[in-house]
Scaffold this motif. Structure first.
Motif, PDB file in Angstrom:
ATOM      1  N   GLY A 173     -39.379 -26.052  59.182  1.00 45.54           N
ATOM      2  CA  GLY A 173     -40.824 -26.134  59.012  1.00 45.54           C
ATOM      3  C   GLY A 173     -41.302 -25.835  57.607  1.00 45.54           C
ATOM      4  N   LEU A 174     -40.386 -25.843  56.652  1.00 47.70           N
ATOM      5  CA  LEU A 174     -40.722 -25.567  55.258  1.00 47.70           C
ATOM      6  C   LEU A 174     -40.792 -26.871  54.468  1.00 47.70           C
ATOM      7  CD1 LEU A 174     -38.356 -22.487  54.873  1.00 47.70           C
ATOM      8  CD2 LEU A 174     -40.802 -22.472  55.403  1.00 47.70           C
ATOM      9  N   LYS A 175     -41.283 -26.778  53.233  1.00 43.94           N
ATOM     10  CA  LYS A 175     -41.489 -27.978  52.415  1.00 43.94           C
ATOM     11  C   LYS A 175     -40.415 -28.074  51.339  1.00 43.94           C
ATOM     12  CE  LYS A 175     -45.592 -26.312  51.942  1.00 43.94           C
ATOM     13  NZ  LYS A 175     -46.970 -26.007  51.508  1.00 43.94           N
ATOM     14  N   ALA A 176     -39.620 -29.133  51.409  1.00 45.99           N
ATOM     15  CA  ALA A 176     -38.542 -29.309  50.437  1.00 45.99           C
ATOM     16  C   ALA A 176     -38.161 -30.777  50.359  1.00 45.99           C
ATOM     17  CB  ALA A 176     -37.323 -28.475  50.835  1.00 45.99           C
ATOM     18  N   ARG A 177     -37.741 -31.185  49.157  1.00 49.08           N
ATOM     19  CA  ARG A 177     -37.200 -32.531  48.973  1.00 49.08           C
ATOM     20  C   ARG A 177     -36.101 -32.477  47.916  1.00 49.08           C
ATOM     21  NH1 ARG A 177     -41.554 -35.328  45.007  1.00 49.08           N
ATOM     22  NH2 ARG A 177     -43.101 -33.662  45.012  1.00 49.08           N
ATOM     23  N   ALA A 178     -35.173 -33.399  48.045  1.00 48.30           N
ATOM     24  CA  ALA A 178     -34.029 -33.455  47.134  1.00 48.30           C
ATOM     25  C   ALA A 178     -34.175 -34.639  46.193  1.00 48.30           C
ATOM     26  CB  ALA A 178     -32.740 -33.574  47.932  1.00 48.30           C
ATOM     27  N   ILE A 179     -33.959 -34.387  44.900  1.00 51.32           N
ATOM     28  CA  ILE A 179     -33.949 -35.459  43.907  1.00 51.32           C
ATOM     29  C   ILE A 179     -32.671 -35.309  43.078  1.00 51.32           C
ATOM     30  CG2 ILE A 179     -35.133 -36.629  42.024  1.00 51.32           C
ATOM     31  CD1 ILE A 179     -37.728 -35.432  42.939  1.00 51.32           C
ATOM     32  N   PRO A 180     -31.632 -36.087  43.377  1.00 51.14           N
ATOM     33  CA  PRO A 180     -30.387 -35.970  42.611  1.00 51.14           C
ATOM     34  C   PRO A 180     -30.594 -36.360  41.149  1.00 51.14           C
ATOM     35  CG  PRO A 180     -30.055 -37.191  44.656  1.00 51.14           C
ATOM     36  CD  PRO A 180     -31.532 -37.072  44.462  1.00 51.14           C
ATOM     37  N   CYS A 181     -30.019 -35.560  40.251  1.00 50.34           N
ATOM     38  CA  CYS A 181     -30.100 -35.861  38.819  1.00 50.34           C
ATOM     39  C   CYS A 181     -29.103 -34.996  38.078  1.00 50.34           C
ATOM     40  CB  CYS A 181     -31.512 -35.591  38.294  1.00 50.34           C
ATOM     41  SG  CYS A 181     -31.756 -36.045  36.549  1.00 50.34           S
TER      42      CYS A 181
ATOM     43  N   VAL B 107     -40.571 -27.102  47.491  1.00 53.69           N
ATOM     44  CA  VAL B 107     -39.424 -26.977  46.599  1.00 53.69           C
ATOM     45  C   VAL B 107     -38.806 -28.347  46.347  1.00 53.69           C
ATOM     46  CG1 VAL B 107     -37.159 -25.929  46.255  1.00 53.69           C
ATOM     47  CG2 VAL B 107     -38.960 -24.633  47.394  1.00 53.69           C
ATOM     48  N   VAL B 108     -38.582 -28.664  45.069  1.00 56.17           N
ATOM     49  CA  VAL B 108     -37.841 -29.850  44.676  1.00 56.17           C
ATOM     50  C   VAL B 108     -36.465 -29.389  44.220  1.00 56.17           C
ATOM     51  CG1 VAL B 108     -37.681 -31.803  43.091  1.00 56.17           C
ATOM     52  CG2 VAL B 108     -39.903 -31.120  44.013  1.00 56.17           C
ATOM     53  N   LEU B 109     -35.438 -29.799  44.968  1.00 62.93           N
ATOM     54  CA  LEU B 109     -34.070 -29.398  44.666  1.00 62.93           C
ATOM     55  C   LEU B 109     -33.409 -30.465  43.809  1.00 62.93           C
ATOM     56  CD1 LEU B 109     -34.493 -28.864  48.108  1.00 62.93           C
ATOM     57  CD2 LEU B 109     -32.778 -27.197  47.402  1.00 62.93           C
ATOM     58  N   CYS B 110     -32.818 -30.035  42.705  1.00 61.79           N
ATOM     59  CA  CYS B 110     -32.186 -30.958  41.771  1.00 61.79           C
ATOM     60  C   CYS B 110     -30.752 -30.519  41.515  1.00 61.79           C
ATOM     61  CB  CYS B 110     -32.981 -30.990  40.467  1.00 61.79           C
ATOM     62  SG  CYS B 110     -32.221 -31.968  39.153  1.00 61.79           S
ATOM     63  N   ALA B 111     -29.822 -31.470  41.579  1.00 61.09           N
ATOM     64  CA  ALA B 111     -28.410 -31.241  41.249  1.00 61.09           C
ATOM     65  C   ALA B 111     -27.732 -32.591  41.162  1.00 61.09           C
ATOM     66  CB  ALA B 111     -27.734 -30.352  42.284  1.00 61.09           C
ATOM     67  N   ARG B 112     -26.515 -32.600  40.620  1.00 56.82           N
ATOM     68  CA  ARG B 112     -25.772 -33.862  40.554  1.00 56.82           C
ATOM     69  C   ARG B 112     -25.341 -34.331  41.936  1.00 56.82           C
ATOM     70  NH1 ARG B 112     -21.117 -32.627  36.286  1.00 56.82           N
ATOM     71  NH2 ARG B 112     -21.147 -30.703  37.507  1.00 56.82           N
TER      72      ARG B 112
ATOM     73  N   ARG C 273     -29.423 -22.446  45.098  1.00 58.07           N
ATOM     74  CA  ARG C 273     -29.763 -22.689  46.507  1.00 58.07           C
ATOM     75  C   ARG C 273     -30.522 -21.500  47.090  1.00 58.07           C
ATOM     76  NH1 ARG C 273     -26.128 -24.846  51.581  1.00 58.07           N
ATOM     77  NH2 ARG C 273     -27.634 -24.241  53.199  1.00 58.07           N
ATOM     78  N   ALA C 274     -30.044 -20.303  46.834  1.00 59.61           N
ATOM     79  CA  ALA C 274     -30.692 -19.110  47.376  1.00 59.61           C
ATOM     80  C   ALA C 274     -32.128 -18.989  46.895  1.00 59.61           C
ATOM     81  CB  ALA C 274     -29.890 -17.867  46.980  1.00 59.61           C
ATOM     82  N   ILE C 275     -32.357 -19.243  45.611  1.00 60.39           N
ATOM     83  CA  ILE C 275     -33.714 -19.170  45.070  1.00 60.39           C
ATOM     84  C   ILE C 275     -34.603 -20.226  45.719  1.00 60.39           C
ATOM     85  CG2 ILE C 275     -35.108 -19.554  42.995  1.00 60.39           C
ATOM     86  CD1 ILE C 275     -32.850 -18.210  41.398  1.00 60.39           C
ATOM     87  N   ALA C 276     -34.095 -21.438  45.852  1.00 57.59           N
ATOM     88  CA  ALA C 276     -34.883 -22.503  46.469  1.00 57.59           C
ATOM     89  C   ALA C 276     -35.276 -22.125  47.898  1.00 57.59           C
ATOM     90  CB  ALA C 276     -34.089 -23.807  46.460  1.00 57.59           C
ATOM     91  N   GLU C 277     -34.354 -21.549  48.646  1.00 58.57           N
ATOM     92  CA  GLU C 277     -34.645 -21.163  50.026  1.00 58.57           C
ATOM     93  C   GLU C 277     -35.730 -20.095  50.082  1.00 58.57           C
ATOM     94  OE1 GLU C 277     -30.855 -20.042  51.597  1.00 58.57           O
ATOM     95  OE2 GLU C 277     -30.247 -22.113  52.020  1.00 58.57           O
ATOM     96  N   VAL C 278     -35.659 -19.117  49.197  1.00 62.10           N
ATOM     97  CA  VAL C 278     -36.654 -18.039  49.186  1.00 62.10           C
ATOM     98  C   VAL C 278     -38.019 -18.571  48.753  1.00 62.10           C
ATOM     99  CG1 VAL C 278     -37.311 -15.896  48.009  1.00 62.10           C
ATOM    100  CG2 VAL C 278     -35.007 -16.163  48.950  1.00 62.10           C
TER     101      VAL C 278
ATOM    102  N   THR D 253     -28.624 -31.786  52.038  1.00 62.58           N
ATOM    103  CA  THR D 253     -28.321 -30.899  53.159  1.00 62.58           C
ATOM    104  C   THR D 253     -29.250 -29.694  53.158  1.00 62.58           C
ATOM    105  OG1 THR D 253     -25.994 -31.563  53.195  1.00 62.58           O
ATOM    106  CG2 THR D 253     -26.544 -29.455  54.232  1.00 62.58           C
ATOM    107  N   VAL D 254     -29.440 -29.093  51.983  1.00 55.22           N
ATOM    108  CA  VAL D 254     -30.331 -27.934  51.873  1.00 55.22           C
ATOM    109  C   VAL D 254     -31.764 -28.331  52.216  1.00 55.22           C
ATOM    110  CG1 VAL D 254     -31.240 -26.132  50.355  1.00 55.22           C
ATOM    111  CG2 VAL D 254     -28.861 -26.873  50.121  1.00 55.22           C
ATOM    112  N   ALA D 255     -32.221 -29.447  51.667  1.00 50.83           N
ATOM    113  CA  ALA D 255     -33.588 -29.901  51.929  1.00 50.83           C
ATOM    114  C   ALA D 255     -33.808 -30.156  53.415  1.00 50.83           C
ATOM    115  CB  ALA D 255     -33.887 -31.154  51.123  1.00 50.83           C
ATOM    116  N   ALA D 256     -32.805 -30.757  54.063  1.00 52.42           N
ATOM    117  CA  ALA D 256     -32.917 -31.033  55.498  1.00 52.42           C
ATOM    118  C   ALA D 256     -33.016 -29.742  56.298  1.00 52.42           C
ATOM    119  CB  ALA D 256     -31.728 -31.864  55.961  1.00 52.42           C
ATOM    120  N   GLU D 257     -32.224 -28.747  55.933  1.00 54.52           N
ATOM    121  CA  GLU D 257     -32.260 -27.465  56.643  1.00 54.52           C
ATOM    122  C   GLU D 257     -33.618 -26.794  56.486  1.00 54.52           C
ATOM    123  OE1 GLU D 257     -28.987 -25.233  55.127  1.00 54.52           O
ATOM    124  OE2 GLU D 257     -27.478 -26.421  56.184  1.00 54.52           O
TER     125      GLU D 257
END
Length: 252
Positions: A59-67, A38-43, A25-30, A50-54
């Motif tokens: 004003g940053l670019k992020a999306r969550a893809i569960p996997c 940032v594409v966030l992946c986790a089970r 999470r910390a790396i994705a935020e930075v 939640t992280v992607a929404a924050e």
């Protein structure tokens, strides 16, 4: 005058596994703050959503893809669906500390299944996709100081992380002609939800603080600087190597 190195990730897409908590999470935020999408992946869908929404609310670019990265076919499908891919942090991992003589087959399969098997095929999926996209970029395999030393009750974990070090060096040689760099980050004990139960044992906690020569347990923000360096053009000559962030543990 020589220009200062650039740590910008503007215009790049970074995929981070195990991104719902702790180091991932910390790396994705930075990375998002450095300009990457940032594409966030986790089970856990809830955690990464939640992280992607924050991040997007900031004003940053992020999306969550569960996997589940242990599902090799599912993760390969995720990667093949990315329209671009420049940075990959192969971060998902686990541990189940036990004396070597008490390790069960289930213990072995759990730790090696995630830390090595899943990491290997995740790396394979990413290198194939980056080759198909003709994408030069950087891959970071999350290793550990235990990929360089041994420790009691960590025979399987050490085996998996020593293997990650070898995998990184071998693959770095193969993909260097494609403009893809691969390195490892090797932290000491970092305070995360995974490691928190370990420090409830006062004997273990005292041992860790003795071995970490700077006198404190690591925090997730001790890792993000190295992660940004390796992802950026500032580390353009570095591949097949390790950044050991251990507070001096392996110096002894």
């Amino acid at each position: 005058m020589i220009a200062p190195p650039s740590f910008s990730l503007e215009g790049r897409l970074a995929l981070v596994t195990g991104a719902g908590r702790g180091i991932g999470r910390a790396i994705a935020e930075v990375y998002a703050q450095a300009g990457a999408e940032v594409v966030l992946c986790a089970r856990s869908a809830l955690e990464i959503e939640t992280v992607a929404a924050e991040l997007t609310e900031a004003g940053l670019k992020a999306r969550a893809i569960p996997c589940d990265v242990t599902d090799v076919a599912a993760f390969r499908s995720l990667v093949d669906g990315l329209e671009r891919l420049n940075v990959f942090v192969n971060n998902a991992g686990t541990n189940r500390p036990k004396p070597q003589m008490e390790v069960t087959e289930d213990d072995f399969d759990l730790v090696v299944g995630l830390n090595l098997r899943a990491a290997f095929f995740a790396l394979q999926a990413v290198t194939r996709r980056m080759r198909a996209l003709n994408s030069r970029g950087s891959i970071i395999n999350m290793s550990s100081q235990m990929g360089h030393v041994g420790a009691e009750n960590r025979s399987v974990y050490c085996a998996s992380k020593w293997a990650i070090e070898g995998l990184t060096k071998a693959t770095a040689i193969e993909v260097a002609p494609l403009g893809i760099r691969i390195n490892t980050i090797c932290p000491t004990f970092i305070e995360t939800p995974l490691t928190k139960p370990y420090f409830e044992d006062p004997t273990f906690s005292q041992h860790v603080k003795r071995m970490i020569k700077i006198g404190r347990v690591g925090q997730v923000d001790d890792i993000t600087g190295a992660a940004l360096y390796l992802a950026s053009d500032a580390s353009s000559l570095m591949t097949g190597s390790s950044m050991v962030l251990d507070g001096g543990w392996t110096a002894e």
